[in-house]
Design an enzyme around this catalytic site. Sequence first.
Site, PDB file in Angstrom:
ATOM      1  N   HIS A 242      -5.452   3.532  -8.354  1.00  0.00           N
ATOM      2  CA  HIS A 242      -6.127   2.384  -9.061  1.00  0.00           C
ATOM      3  C   HIS A 242      -7.642   2.361  -8.392  1.00  0.00           C
ATOM      4  O   HIS A 242      -8.521   2.283  -9.495  1.00  0.00           O
ATOM      5  CB  HIS A 242      -5.442   1.007  -8.261  1.00  0.00           C
ATOM      6  CG  HIS A 242      -4.110   0.775  -8.232  1.00  0.00           C
ATOM      7  ND1 HIS A 242      -3.471   0.113  -9.287  1.00  0.00           N
ATOM      8  CD2 HIS A 242      -3.000   0.984  -7.470  1.00  0.00           C
ATOM      9  CE1 HIS A 242      -2.283   0.315  -9.293  1.00  0.00           C
ATOM     10  NE2 HIS A 242      -1.949   0.654  -8.033  1.00  0.00           N
TER      11      HIS A 242
HETATM   12  C1  BDR Z   1      -4.750  -2.436  -5.419  1.00  0.00           C
HETATM   13  O1  BDR Z   1      -3.774  -2.679  -4.203  1.00  0.00           O
HETATM   14  C2  BDR Z   1      -3.814  -2.012  -3.267  1.00  0.00           C
HETATM   15  O2  BDR Z   1      -2.573  -1.851  -2.813  1.00  0.00           O
HETATM   16  C3  BDR Z   1      -4.453  -0.486  -3.641  1.00  0.00           C
HETATM   17  O3  BDR Z   1      -5.278   0.084  -2.808  1.00  0.00           O
HETATM   18  C4  BDR Z   1      -5.238  -1.287  -5.053  1.00  0.00           C
HETATM   19  O4  BDR Z   1      -6.612  -1.626  -4.399  1.00  0.00           O
HETATM   20  C5  BDR Z   1      -3.822  -2.139  -6.551  1.00  0.00           C
HETATM   21  O5  BDR Z   1      -3.115  -3.359  -6.756  1.00  0.00           O
END
Ligand code: BDR
Length: 313
Positions: A242
């Site tokens: 992400h």
């Molecule tokens: C986001 O949530 C976190 O667990 C990841 O690092 C990312 O920033 C994705 O929903």
Amino acid sequence: MSEPLIIDCDPGQDDAVALLVALAARERFDLLGVCTVGGNVPLDLTTTNALKVLELAGRTDVPVFAGCQNPLMRPLVTAEYVMGNDGLAGAELPPPRTAPAATHAVQFLVETLRQAERPVTIATLGPLTNLALALAMDPSIRRGIGRTVMMGGTMHRGNIVPQAEYNIYVDPHAARIVLNAGLDPVLIGLDVTHQVVNTIARIEAIAGIGTRAATAVARMFLPHARIQEGLPPDAKPRGLMHDPCVLAWLLRPELFGGRRVHVGVETDSEVTLGATVVDWWGVTKREPNATVLKEIDVEGFFALVSESLARLP
Ligand code: BDR
Ligand code: CA
């Protein structure tokens, strides 16, 4: 001239990749500091992990500022079930030889942005607690901020609860403060990041790069890719990159498509807590407060990540 940049993060496997992409773009960014926040794992671990990643990239010159342990109003919800108990499962990085700076991340943000001679880009990869508190301490810091780009939100399904994306859900009050601060941020949510699926072939290609940064990334993401390939087509994607999408947008915005819209954050109802209400069609006629991205060139994204990892030690 390089772009002054502050990264606020909760490493976290995908935060680690985002940091590496930023560090590889050395001629492009003047990385003033890395702020950490409690998120994927508690603050002591996100801070240690930020130090480990900087050391992996040979960039211990970049200071790390530990920030808020907990969200503004709610208990912290962590994500070890994805990231592993230490937040960087599989990376097998040695304990850091460096320590975080003595200054709190919120203080660092306030002081740096107050004194900024050039607009500073803010990239947030975790819950927005640090930035919200900095804006509450001194709203004039907005003048020191140039571009703000955040990983957060979803227009459709959530990944931690049905209605919300993790970073917004964990500290919805902070997200609301930041969205209402007039920063006009770019939001990269699950609508984008759920497209960058880790296939075994993509991660094996990263493993083949051979740098120690690429090897660490492949070690973290190969287990996710293996699980991913066994999932039915409509299952929630597994262990995604992400946060590197934020750096990809800063470096190559032409890989993305989106729209300026109004975004609200639900902070009251338990049923829809943390939902990002995106007025995609402008039905409320409310003034847009953000740009929400929806499209990404997936192959272009993975090419950028690979090129970045190839440039590091
Ligand atoms: C986001 O949530 C976190 O667990 C990841 O690092 C990312 O920033 C994705 O929903
Ligand atoms: Ca994160």
